[in-house]
Motif scaffolding. Structure first.
Motif, mmCIF file in Angstrom:
data_model
loop_
_atom_site.group_PDB
_atom_site.id
_atom_site.type_symbol
_atom_site.label_atom_id
_atom_site.label_comp_id
_atom_site.label_asym_id
_atom_site.label_seq_id
_atom_site.Cartn_x
_atom_site.Cartn_y
_atom_site.Cartn_z
ATOM 1 N N ALA A 170 6.080 -18.374 14.234
ATOM 2 C CA ALA A 170 5.702 -18.887 12.918
ATOM 3 C C ALA A 170 5.314 -17.748 11.982
ATOM 4 C CB ALA A 170 4.548 -19.874 13.052
ATOM 5 N N VAL A 171 4.586 -16.775 12.493
ATOM 6 C CA VAL A 171 4.154 -15.643 11.673
ATOM 7 C C VAL A 171 5.351 -14.805 11.238
ATOM 8 C CG1 VAL A 171 2.830 -13.498 11.697
ATOM 9 C CG2 VAL A 171 1.842 -15.580 12.675
ATOM 10 N N ARG A 172 6.317 -14.586 12.140
ATOM 11 C CA ARG A 172 7.510 -13.817 11.781
ATOM 12 C C ARG A 172 8.339 -14.560 10.731
ATOM 13 N NH1 ARG A 172 9.131 -9.485 14.607
ATOM 14 N NH2 ARG A 172 11.322 -9.934 14.141
ATOM 15 N N SER A 173 8.450 -15.861 10.860
ATOM 16 C CA SER A 173 9.171 -16.651 9.856
ATOM 17 C C SER A 173 8.490 -16.567 8.499
ATOM 18 C CB SER A 173 9.256 -18.120 10.312
ATOM 19 O OG SER A 173 10.005 -18.241 11.494
ATOM 20 N N ILE A 220 8.300 -22.481 2.473
ATOM 21 C CA ILE A 220 8.257 -21.360 3.415
ATOM 22 C C ILE A 220 7.237 -21.638 4.514
ATOM 23 C CG2 ILE A 220 7.614 -18.916 3.662
ATOM 24 C CD1 ILE A 220 8.798 -18.447 0.874
ATOM 25 N N LEU A 221 6.083 -22.191 4.129
ATOM 26 C CA LEU A 221 5.064 -22.546 5.114
ATOM 27 C C LEU A 221 5.563 -23.650 6.046
ATOM 28 C CD1 LEU A 221 1.821 -22.565 2.920
ATOM 29 C CD2 LEU A 221 2.521 -20.834 4.571
ATOM 30 N N ALA A 222 6.301 -24.617 5.460
ATOM 31 C CA ALA A 222 6.813 -25.707 6.284
ATOM 32 C C ALA A 222 7.850 -25.207 7.285
ATOM 33 C CB ALA A 222 7.417 -26.788 5.388
ATOM 34 N N VAL A 223 8.746 -24.313 6.833
ATOM 35 C CA VAL A 223 9.753 -23.742 7.728
ATOM 36 C C VAL A 223 9.082 -22.918 8.826
ATOM 37 C CG1 VAL A 223 11.671 -22.101 7.876
ATOM 38 C CG2 VAL A 223 11.587 -23.768 6.007
ATOM 39 N N ALA A 224 7.989 -22.227 8.443
ATOM 40 C CA ALA A 224 7.258 -21.417 9.422
ATOM 41 C C ALA A 224 6.385 -22.272 10.339
ATOM 42 C CB ALA A 224 6.399 -20.382 8.705
ATOM 43 N N THR A 225 6.361 -23.588 10.089
ATOM 44 C CA THR A 225 5.565 -24.545 10.882
ATOM 45 C C THR A 225 4.089 -24.183 10.926
ATOM 46 O OG1 THR A 225 5.993 -23.427 13.012
ATOM 47 C CG2 THR A 225 7.575 -25.125 12.308
#
Length: 477
Positions: A431-434, A412-417
């Motif tokens: 990134a925060v919304r993701s 999830i962190l990786a997808v959110a960059t």
């Protein structure tokens, strides 16, 4: 069943038993909530590397659970089946936990990865020597339906209080914020002191549980009669024990529940720091308020268990808790909450968190107490007391599921960059919304699957009483 086994343990014994939960609370709080943060954001180890080290350690540890569980069910010693393991765990767990947060200076990259892997394996396997036998004691200290809920309530109460206390001390006193580091995450001496504090608490709390229940050893259950055991026979007995239908329901429920716990715990500080932009003082106060949640749950779980029975109470409380938990994140995504940095937002999150966490803790207390009532049903069909095997099964799936949860959180962190070393103020809005969507959507889905599984548990208060009567009749009590 002896009179001592039938009688509910006294308050001092319940407290001594419960205090052992604080050792697990400290260990779990550190590993689940801030270990990824410390090694990834502070020490600079890539998040997927940290997740891999945590998961590998969990896999190694998971193998030890059925071994310790079966061993403690069958151990013959002057101190009974469980207490030798409790005393043996104290020193190695405390020392290894200290070194988790005090790695040698200059370690980085591959060397830091293997340091993290080694010390976490030692902590987890060593703690299993305490956790599985001590959890098993709940089914032996009393066979009363409600007393077992009380024992597990004290256990989880102290687990939450212990974990909360060290986290509050970490964020309010040990981490020193600066102008460029508002949360104080990058203050290394604070993390080193956190390791010493946690190791000391773990040592003391394990000792209190071992010594505080020592006087009950003559009244605890005896191991099964000596028999010729082969590897095939051992696996056959473990499989026969774990084939109980109610246990399978709890096993699957625990799989999804601990998966959610791994995700939630790993991303908790990211949600507080990146999604809500809370300061270290606000995070500390938010954590401090959960003391109220623990007290509420200590009252709520036994009361709900007496009124509705454990299964129905767990489902009702779980539905309320697990729909409320992700609600603020969804509300923010749709613009229904005040902006970050406003007092109104903090008080809303504070209010929701206190009540939601109280419900979550109460659910955990009830679910754990449900495991103890499987023991007598299994004994009727197998002829063996297998508390250790049952709790080993639950701790086994917890470690596997939480490891998957940590990896899922890392993805999830990786997808959110959100890259290692990035500070909350530098994270992009996208990134925060993701992060929010991944966190809230995944948790809600997994929690609902957990409640579906627990609905197949079938032991009621009346069933438990019938099992005790059948055992007493068969044993001539």
């Amino acid at each position: 069943m002896s009179e001592a086994q039938a009688r509910a343990p006294g308050m001092l014994t319940r407290i001594a038993y419960g205090i052992g939960g604080a050792a697990g609370g400290v260990k779990n709080n550190g590993f689940d909530y801030v270990l990824l943060l410390f090694y990834s954001q502070v020490l600079g180890l890539p998040g997927l590397w940290v997740g891999a080290a945590i998961w590998i350690a969990l896999l190694v540890d998971a193998v030890s659970d059925p071994i310790v569980g079966y061993w403690s069910d069958n151990l013959r010693s002057k101190m009974g089946r469980r207490h030798p393991f409790l005393y043996a765990a104290m020193v190695p767990v405390a020392i290894a936990y200290f070194f988790v947060w005090n790695p040698p200076s200059g370690l980085e990259g591959t060397n830091l990865f293997f340091w993290l892997l080694t010390v976490t394996i030692i902590v987890r396997v060593g703690y299993t020597l305490f956790e599985v036998p001590s959890l098993s004691l709940a089914a032996e200290l009393s066979q009363d339906y409600d007393a077992r809920t009380s024992l597990m309530s004290f256990r989880y109460f102290f687990a939450w209080v212990g974990g909360l206390s060290v986290q509050i001390i970490l964020f309010l006193f040990l981490l020193q914020p600066t102008e460029n580091d508002v949360q104080g995450f990058f203050y290394l001496p604070g993390w080193h002191a956190y390791g010493l504090l946690g190791a000391s608490i773990i040592f003391i709390c394990i000792g209190i549980t071992a010594a505080g229940t020592h006087h009950r050893i003559p009244h605890l259950q005896s191991p099964p009669p000596q028999r010729s055991l082969t590897l095939g026979k051992i696996f056959s007995e473990i499989w026969e024990t774990l084939s109980n239908k109610s246990f399978r329901a709890l096993f699957l429920a625990s799989l999804f529940g601990f998966l959610a716990t791994g995700i939630s715990a790993t991303l908790n500080q990211y949600i507080n720091g990146f999604f809500w932009n809370f300061t270290s003082d606000q995070i500390g106060l938010l954590t401090f308020a959960i003391y109220i949640s623990a007290i509420m749950a200590l009252i709520l779980a036994p009361l709900a268990g007496r009124i509705w029975g454990k299964k129905k109470a767990a489902i009702i409380i779980g539905l309320m808790a697990f729909t409320l938990a992700p609600a603020p994140v969804f509300a923010r995504q749709f613009g229904l909450l005040p902006p970050n940095g406003t007092p109104e937002l903090f008080y809303i999150i504070l209010f929701v968190t206190v009540f939601d966490v109280a419900l979550i803790i109460a659910y955990q207390m009830l679910a754990a107490a449900m495991i103890t009532d499987i023991v007598e049903e299994s004994e009727l069909s197998t002829g063996r007391r297998s508390e250790g095997t049952f709790f080993a099964g639950i701790t086994f799936v917890r470690k596997l599921a939480q490891g998957i949860g940590v990896v899922t959180a890392s993805l999830i962190l990786a997808v959110a960059t959100l890259q290692p070393g990035i500070r909350p103020a530098d994270a992009s809005e996208e990134a925060v919304r993701s992060l929010g969507w991944g966190y809230a959507g995944t948790l809600l889905t997994v929690w609902m699957l957990m409640l579906l599984c627990i609905s197949f548990y079938r032991i009621s208060r009346a069933d438990h009483e019938r099992n005790l009567q059948a055992l007493n009749a068969r044993n001539g009590s």
